[in-house]
Design a protein around this motif. Structure first.
Motif, PDB file in Angstrom:
ATOM      1  N   LEU A   4       0.813  -1.219   0.000  1.00 18.80           N
ATOM      2  CA  LEU A   4       0.000   0.000   0.000  1.00 18.80           C
ATOM      3  C   LEU A   4       0.842   1.263   0.000  1.00 18.80           C
ATOM      4  O   LEU A   4       0.276   2.365  -0.056  1.00 18.80           O
ATOM      5  N   ILE A   5       2.166   1.126   0.078  1.00 16.88           N
ATOM      6  CA  ILE A   5       3.019   2.313   0.073  1.00 16.88           C
ATOM      7  C   ILE A   5       4.039   2.179  -1.038  1.00 16.88           C
ATOM      8  O   ILE A   5       4.268   1.090  -1.578  1.00 16.88           O
ATOM      9  N   SER A   6       4.646   3.286  -1.457  1.00 13.54           N
ATOM     10  CA  SER A   6       5.621   3.293  -2.550  1.00 13.54           C
ATOM     11  C   SER A   6       7.030   3.098  -2.005  1.00 13.54           C
ATOM     12  O   SER A   6       7.350   3.564  -0.907  1.00 13.54           O
ATOM     13  N   THR A   7       7.864   2.398  -2.807  1.00  5.02           N
ATOM     14  CA  THR A   7       9.251   2.161  -2.409  1.00  5.02           C
ATOM     15  C   THR A   7      10.109   3.338  -2.832  1.00  5.02           C
ATOM     16  O   THR A   7      10.097   3.727  -4.006  1.00  5.02           O
ATOM     17  N   PRO A   8      10.832   3.975  -1.900  1.00 11.36           N
ATOM     18  CA  PRO A   8      11.680   5.126  -2.282  1.00 11.36           C
ATOM     19  C   PRO A   8      12.824   4.692  -3.195  1.00 11.36           C
ATOM     20  O   PRO A   8      13.467   3.660  -2.971  1.00 11.36           O
ATOM     21  N   LEU A   9      13.067   5.467  -4.279  1.00 10.37           N
ATOM     22  CA  LEU A   9      14.100   5.149  -5.260  1.00 10.37           C
ATOM     23  C   LEU A   9      15.216   6.182  -5.221  1.00 10.37           C
ATOM     24  O   LEU A   9      15.006   7.338  -4.846  1.00 10.37           O
ATOM     25  N   ASN A  10      16.427   5.761  -5.686  1.00  9.37           N
ATOM     26  CA  ASN A  10      17.590   6.662  -5.840  1.00  9.37           C
ATOM     27  C   ASN A  10      17.892   7.428  -4.558  1.00  9.37           C
ATOM     28  O   ASN A  10      18.125   8.648  -4.588  1.00  9.37           O
ATOM     29  N   LEU A  11      17.882   6.736  -3.455  1.00  9.66           N
ATOM     30  CA  LEU A  11      18.258   7.393  -2.201  1.00  9.66           C
ATOM     31  C   LEU A  11      19.771   7.534  -2.151  1.00  9.66           C
ATOM     32  O   LEU A  11      20.504   6.588  -2.450  1.00  9.66           O
ATOM     33  N   SER A  12      20.262   8.678  -1.808  1.00  7.83           N
ATOM     34  CA  SER A  12      21.698   8.933  -1.678  1.00  7.83           C
ATOM     35  C   SER A  12      22.040   9.086  -0.213  1.00  7.83           C
ATOM     36  O   SER A  12      21.174   9.376   0.606  1.00  7.83           O
ATOM     37  N   PRO A  13      23.334   8.872   0.113  1.00 10.28           N
ATOM     38  CA  PRO A  13      23.724   9.039   1.514  1.00 10.28           C
ATOM     39  C   PRO A  13      23.365  10.424   2.028  1.00 10.28           C
ATOM     40  O   PRO A  13      23.432  11.421   1.301  1.00 10.28           O
ATOM     41  N   SER A  14      23.007  10.485   3.258  1.00  6.08           N
ATOM     42  CA  SER A  14      22.595  11.754   3.861  1.00  6.08           C
ATOM     43  C   SER A  14      23.798  12.644   4.125  1.00  6.08           C
ATOM     44  O   SER A  14      24.963  12.220   4.018  1.00  6.08           O
ATOM     45  N   SER A  15      23.516  13.888   4.438  1.00  6.70           N
ATOM     46  CA  SER A  15      24.577  14.860   4.738  1.00  6.70           C
ATOM     47  C   SER A  15      25.386  14.422   5.960  1.00  6.70           C
ATOM     48  O   SER A  15      26.562  14.784   6.095  1.00  6.70           O
ATOM     49  N   ALA A  16      24.788  13.626   6.816  1.00  4.55           N
ATOM     50  CA  ALA A  16      25.522  13.158   7.992  1.00  4.55           C
ATOM     51  C   ALA A  16      26.672  12.245   7.598  1.00  4.55           C
ATOM     52  O   ALA A  16      27.743  12.267   8.221  1.00  4.55           O
ATOM     53  N   ILE A  17      26.493  11.451   6.538  1.00  9.90           N
ATOM     54  CA  ILE A  17      27.563  10.578   6.071  1.00  9.90           C
ATOM     55  C   ILE A  17      28.723  11.406   5.527  1.00  9.90           C
ATOM     56  O   ILE A  17      29.906  11.134   5.815  1.00  9.90           O
ATOM     57  N   LYS A  18      28.400  12.422   4.718  1.00  9.95           N
ATOM     58  CA  LYS A  18      29.457  13.273   4.180  1.00  9.95           C
ATOM     59  C   LYS A  18      30.201  13.996   5.292  1.00  9.95           C
ATOM     60  O   LYS A  18      31.440  14.104   5.257  1.00  9.95           O
ATOM     61  N   ALA A  19      29.490  14.490   6.239  1.00  8.43           N
ATOM     62  CA  ALA A  19      30.141  15.159   7.363  1.00  8.43           C
ATOM     63  C   ALA A  19      31.001  14.172   8.155  1.00  8.43           C
ATOM     64  O   ALA A  19      32.092  14.519   8.623  1.00  8.43           O
ATOM     65  N   LEU A  20      30.545  12.948   8.285  1.00 11.97           N
ATOM     66  CA  LEU A  20      31.316  11.945   9.009  1.00 11.97           C
ATOM     67  C   LEU A  20      32.610  11.612   8.280  1.00 11.97           C
ATOM     68  O   LEU A  20      33.678  11.501   8.892  1.00 11.97           O
ATOM     69  N   GLN A  21      32.538  11.455   6.956  1.00 17.34           N
ATOM     70  CA  GLN A  21      33.743  11.152   6.194  1.00 17.34           C
ATOM     71  C   GLN A  21      34.762  12.284   6.320  1.00 17.34           C
ATOM     72  O   GLN A  21      35.959  12.045   6.507  1.00 17.34           O
ATOM     73  N   SER A  22      34.304  13.536   6.190  1.00 16.24           N
ATOM     74  CA  SER A  22      35.215  14.685   6.340  1.00 16.24           C
ATOM     75  C   SER A  22      35.824  14.711   7.738  1.00 16.24           C
ATOM     76  O   SER A  22      37.020  14.969   7.910  1.00 16.24           O
ATOM     77  N   PHE A  23      34.994  14.408   8.750  1.00 14.96           N
ATOM     78  CA  PHE A  23      35.473  14.389  10.133  1.00 14.96           C
ATOM     79  C   PHE A  23      36.546  13.327  10.319  1.00 14.96           C
ATOM     80  O   PHE A  23      37.579  13.568  10.938  1.00 14.96           O
ATOM     81  N   ARG A  24      36.327  12.144   9.769  1.00 13.12           N
ATOM     82  CA  ARG A  24      37.303  11.066   9.929  1.00 13.12           C
ATOM     83  C   ARG A  24      38.615  11.394   9.231  1.00 13.12           C
ATOM     84  O   ARG A  24      39.701  11.121   9.761  1.00 13.12           O
ATOM     85  N   VAL A  25      38.560  11.948   8.003  1.00 13.62           N
ATOM     86  CA  VAL A  25      39.782  12.291   7.277  1.00 13.62           C
ATOM     87  C   VAL A  25      40.602  13.296   8.074  1.00 13.62           C
ATOM     88  O   VAL A  25      41.833  13.178   8.193  1.00 13.62           O
ATOM     89  N   LYS A  26      39.940  14.294   8.631  1.00  9.11           N
ATOM     90  CA  LYS A  26      40.669  15.308   9.396  1.00  9.11           C
ATOM     91  C   LYS A  26      41.305  14.688  10.644  1.00  9.11           C
ATOM     92  O   LYS A  26      42.469  14.975  10.954  1.00  9.11           O
ATOM     93  N   ARG A  27      40.543  13.845  11.322  1.00 13.28           N
ATOM     94  CA  ARG A  27      41.085  13.241  12.542  1.00 13.28           C
ATOM     95  C   ARG A  27      42.231  12.281  12.233  1.00 13.28           C
ATOM     96  O   ARG A  27      43.261  12.295  12.915  1.00 13.28           O
ATOM     97  N   LEU A  28      42.096  11.476  11.183  1.00 24.62           N
ATOM     98  CA  LEU A  28      43.153  10.532  10.836  1.00 24.62           C
ATOM     99  C   LEU A  28      44.399  11.258  10.350  1.00 24.62           C
ATOM    100  O   LEU A  28      45.540  10.854  10.648  1.00 24.62           O
ATOM    101  N   SER A  29      44.208  12.317   9.586  1.00 20.92           N
ATOM    102  CA  SER A  29      45.362  13.106   9.124  1.00 20.92           C
ATOM    103  C   SER A  29      46.095  13.706  10.305  1.00 20.92           C
ATOM    104  O   SER A  29      47.330  13.674  10.384  1.00 20.92           O
ATOM    105  N   THR A  30      45.330  14.282  11.211  1.00 26.68           N
ATOM    106  CA  THR A  30      45.941  14.867  12.414  1.00 26.68           C
ATOM    107  C   THR A  30      46.667  13.798  13.223  1.00 26.68           C
ATOM    108  O   THR A  30      47.772  14.022  13.729  1.00 26.68           O
TER     109      THR A  30
END
Length: 833
Positions: A369-395
């Motif tokens: 009775l409901i529609s299946t969501p299509l073409n979902l992309s990672p949320s902004s939280a994932i992008k922020a997490l990746q940037s956070f990890r790169v900075k921490r690992l580099s440091t």
């Protein structure tokens, strides 16, 4: 025909005798159907004249609740002989109302709301008496008459305690079971009665009526020996009290309890029958009017028996419990609604209506009775997490490289490399913990999945046909029960025909009351106890029921059984009478009542079926916005969970930083030459031992040291030999020297006084006695100040106070009961000491 003359000179002709008592006889008055005359015995008349004259002069006869004297009566010789009063017709004594056996014949249509309305009117009648300044004094079970409409009239008003025109007329008599504890055993003809004494008798009457004829002090004594009624009353042993430890009494089995009443009424009975009421005052008649009127709106109909009513506060119907415990006992006569006779149910039509309600069937899946969501992309939280990890690992890598590089320099010391490596470990850990951990996104998926499954379960329950099927099953069971009622009616009437003789015998025995019988060894108090255990007539006498009563052993049981058999011997079976029409009417009334009740429930079931079907279909057609949102959130959480790994750009950046850090950390180790460490010159050290000081000092060879600037002349400046700054040696007794290596003498010893290990012990105050009104009021005030008690701090430790104490103990983690102990007292009253 006897002719008398009234005090106003009117001729009065006595009619038929109405009743006879210990003081005189009551007659009707010819020509005055609304009045009657009470004629005293000749020896009593002169003593009563002054009191009756004072009462008639007061004109109290306007009261509708009391049969006050209207006029004095004199015989032909002019001697006072009695008085006229309002005639009370079509009334029965109140004991015929509160006794279940007496109620069968005297008030067959009475219900529990009828009983409650009667006790309200009894309280109104007593309040009217007190408004005149009179005190009833002799409250008893025959001095109050009740009509078929629940109105009440007090009779025997000439025995009231009266104050009039400076004269005092005491009430000289009383009945033990209605006499308050403070007057038990005292000469009543020399006692000044008060309204508080009447309040006790009123409370007994109310208790009798509301508790099926049970006396408040009749129960099982938990101590040793016997407990006569007068002693139980004098010692405030209220058998139904929550103060079980103090009273050492328990009520008869399978009877109503105070918990079946509204809380205010229960507390009023505790006050009326407890020790506090004798000193601080029992609830007055006016207060009972307010309590009972408020309680009337709390009456509800029993779900199992249409003829039963009880207070809403009761956990279950007390009359159903009694009827189940005592087979054959009937608390109230069956009530048959008029519609059940005039309009019998059409069962075939109801069955057809049940069958015609459409079954919604099993529900579809929510996913469909409901529609299946299509073409979902990672949320902004994932992008922020990746940037956070790169900075921490580099440091982290740069900090580690700096620490490794610093270790190549000899003069820096170990601190800087350790700081760098510590920063590397901390930063590396922070990159994969907290908001950067994988568990965070795993938990999001778990929570989203739980919410989605809850939506699926709720939808399946609401949109499915489970509720519909359950209701239809109940309807089918109800139809079968109704169909079997006609067969049950015929069987029960046939059983009556086969038991005509037994039915006549039971009816005969029910007409012989134990209270009116003269049975050896059975006084008024024991008869009262028997009545409190539901044994009122010869029909109730059974050996097992009697021997279970405390104080009634085999001997008393044999006496009562012998009395019942003597009554049975007087019975004569009349086969011409056949089945008693009242028994047939009772069976038909019961079947009609159950048919009507079943039809009403079946109609309600049909309405519930229609609603269940319509609700299921409506829910299936809803847009399911909340469900769609829950499913989308679940899919988004799964996408984020899969995308938590590093992308290609992040991996390239981290690789570059790793290589750079590698060269930064190792380059100083290859570029910095290794310089061997040379031992630094140290000044010559001379170790002096105590044993060496006694030896002669060696000769020190003086060597000239060239002065600066005299290298060419070859001359050297003289130098002083080195000296040791040592203290002069002491002479020993044999002339040798020794080193003073002994320590200086210690100071004289000093006395140390013992210091206590802690503060002085705290002496706990004595435990308050909640049975004492002053102590109880103090605890109530504190509970009220803390918000646990909503009532008044009146010093009466009733159920409301115990509930407040229990709430306080639970809030303070002292326990889940209402125990009063030292720890509870200290926690509640610690600031008050």
């Amino acid at each position: 025909m006897t002719t008398l003359r009234s005090g106003e000179g009117e001729v009065v002709h006595l009619g038929a005798e109405i009743g006879r008592g210990g003081e005189g006889t009551v007659y009707s008055i010819q020509g005055k159907p609304g009045f009657a005359a009470k004629i005293y015995k000749p020896e009593l008349a002169p003593e009563r004249q002054v009191k009756i004259v004072a009462m008639t002069a007061a004109r109290w006869q306007t009261s509708h609740f009391v049969a006050f004297p209207v006029d004095t009566l004199f015989n032909a010789s002019g001697m006072f002989c009695g008085f006229s009063m309002p005639k009370v017709g079509s009334h029965r004594a109140v004991h015929e109302l509160y006794s279940p056996t007496g109620r069968k014949s005297a008030f067959p249509q009475a219900t529990y709301p009828f009983l409650v309305r009667c006790v309200v009117n009894i309280a109104r009648a007593m309040a009217g008496v007190h408004a005149t300044g009179c005190v009833i004094g002799d409250i008893n079970h025959s001095g109050i008459l009740v009509s078929k409409t629940a109105t009440v009239t007090l009779i025997d008003s000439d025995s009231f305690q009266v104050r009039r025109d400076g004269h005092f007329f005491p009430c000289k008599v009383g009945v033990q079971e209605f006499t308050p504890p403070e007057l038990q055993g005292k000469p009543l003809d020399r006692v000044l009665r008060t309204e508080n004494h009447d309040a006790f008798g009123l409370a007994v009457l109310l208790f009798y009526t509301l508790f099926m004829g049970r006396h408040p002090y009749a129960g099982r004594y938990l101590g040793t020996g016997d407990m006569p009624m007068d002693r139980a009353i004098a010692e405030f042993r209220f058998a139904y009290s929550a103060r079980r430890t103090a009273t050492q009494m328990e009520p008869p089995p399978n009877v109503p309890s105070l918990t079946d009443l509204p809380l205010k009424m229960a507390d009023a009975f505790e006050l009326s029958f407890g020790p506090a009421g004798s000193t601080s005052g029992r609830p007055t008649a006016k207060e009972w009017i307010a309590l009972l009127t408020e309680a009337e709106v709390e009456l509800v109909r029993c779900t199992a028996n249409i003829g039963h009513h009880h207070f809403r506060q009761a956990g279950s119907c007390p009359w159903c419990r009694m009827e189940k415990a005592y087979p054959g006992f009937q608390a109230f006569a069956p009530v048959v609604p008029a519609i059940a006779v005039s309009a019998p149910i059409n069962l075939a039509q109801l069955i057809s209506m049940v069958r015609n309600v459409p079954d919604p069937g099993p529900p579809p899946t929510l996913n469909s009775l409901i529609s299946t969501p299509l073409n979902l992309s990672p949320s902004s939280a994932i992008k922020a997490l990746q940037s956070f990890r790169v900075k921490r690992l580099s440091t982290a890598m740069l900090c580690g490289a700096a620490g490794v590089a610093a270790s190549a320099f000899q003069g820096i010391g170990p601190v800087v490399p350790l700081v760098g490596l510590g920063a590397f470990a901390i930063t590396m850990f922070s990159a994969f913990s907290g908001k950067g951990s994988r568990a965070t996104f795993d938990n999001r998926v778990t929570e989203a999945d739980r919410l989605w499954k809850d939506k699926e379960a709720s939808f399946s329950a609401a949109a499915g046909n489970q509720t519909f099927s359950r209701i239809r099953g109940d309807a089918n069971s109800l139809i079968v029960q109704i169909q079997k009622l006609a067969e049950e009616e015929q069987r029960r009437i046939s059983d009556l025909a086969s038991k005509v003789q037994q039915a006549q015998l039971i009816r005969f025995l029910e007409g012989h009351s134990i209270e009116n019988a003269k049975i050896k060894g059975l006084g008024t108090a024991r008869k009262l106890i028997l009545r409190s255990y539901g044994i009122e007539t010869a029909a109730d006498v059974e050996r097992g029921r009697i021997e279970r009563i405390h104080g009634f052993g085999p001997a008393k049981a044999r006496t009562l059984i012998a009395w019942r058999r003597s009554m049975e011997a007087k019975f004569r079976f009349d086969p011409r009478r056949g089945v008693d029409p009242r028994d047939i009417a009772a069976v038909k009334a019961d079947i009609a009542k159950r048919q009507f009740d079943g039809g009403t429930r079946l109609k309600n079931t049909i309405s519930a079926l229609h609603k269940a079907s319509a609700d299921a279909l409506t829910i299936r057609g809803d847009p399911h916005i909340a469900e769609q949102e829950a499913y989308t959130n679940l899919e988004q959480a799964r996408v984020d969970q899969r995308a938590i790994a590093f992308d290609r750009g992040s991996k390239t950046q981290l690789t570059f930083i790793a290589v750079l850090s590698f060269f930064i950390g190792l380059s100083p180790h290859f570029a910095t030459p290794k310089v061997p460490k040379m031992p630094s010159p140290r000044a010559a050290e001379v170790e002096v031992r105590p044993g060496d000081l006694a030896k002669p000092m060696p000769n020190i060879v003086e060597r000239p040291i060239e002065a600066p600037g005299n290298e060419k002349s070859g001359t050297r400046a003289p130098t002083e030999p080195p000296t040791l700054n040592l203290p002069p040696p002491e002479q020993t007794t044999d002339g040798s020297q020794q080193l003073d290596s002994e320590a200086p003498p210690l100071p004289p010893p000093r006395e140390i006084k013992t210091v206590p290990n802690g503060p002085p012990p705290v002496v706990s105050p004595p435990l308050l006695n909640l049975a004492d009104k002053v102590d109880a009021a103090r605890v109530q005030r504190q509970l009220k100040a803390l918000g646990f008690l909503t009532g008044e701090a009146d010093g009466i430790w009733g159920r409301q106070s115990r509930a407040a104490l229990q709430a306080f103990r639970v809030a303070n983690r002292l326990g889940r009961d209402d125990l009063w102990d030292t720890e509870t007292q200290e926690r509640l009253l610690d600031f008050a000491w």
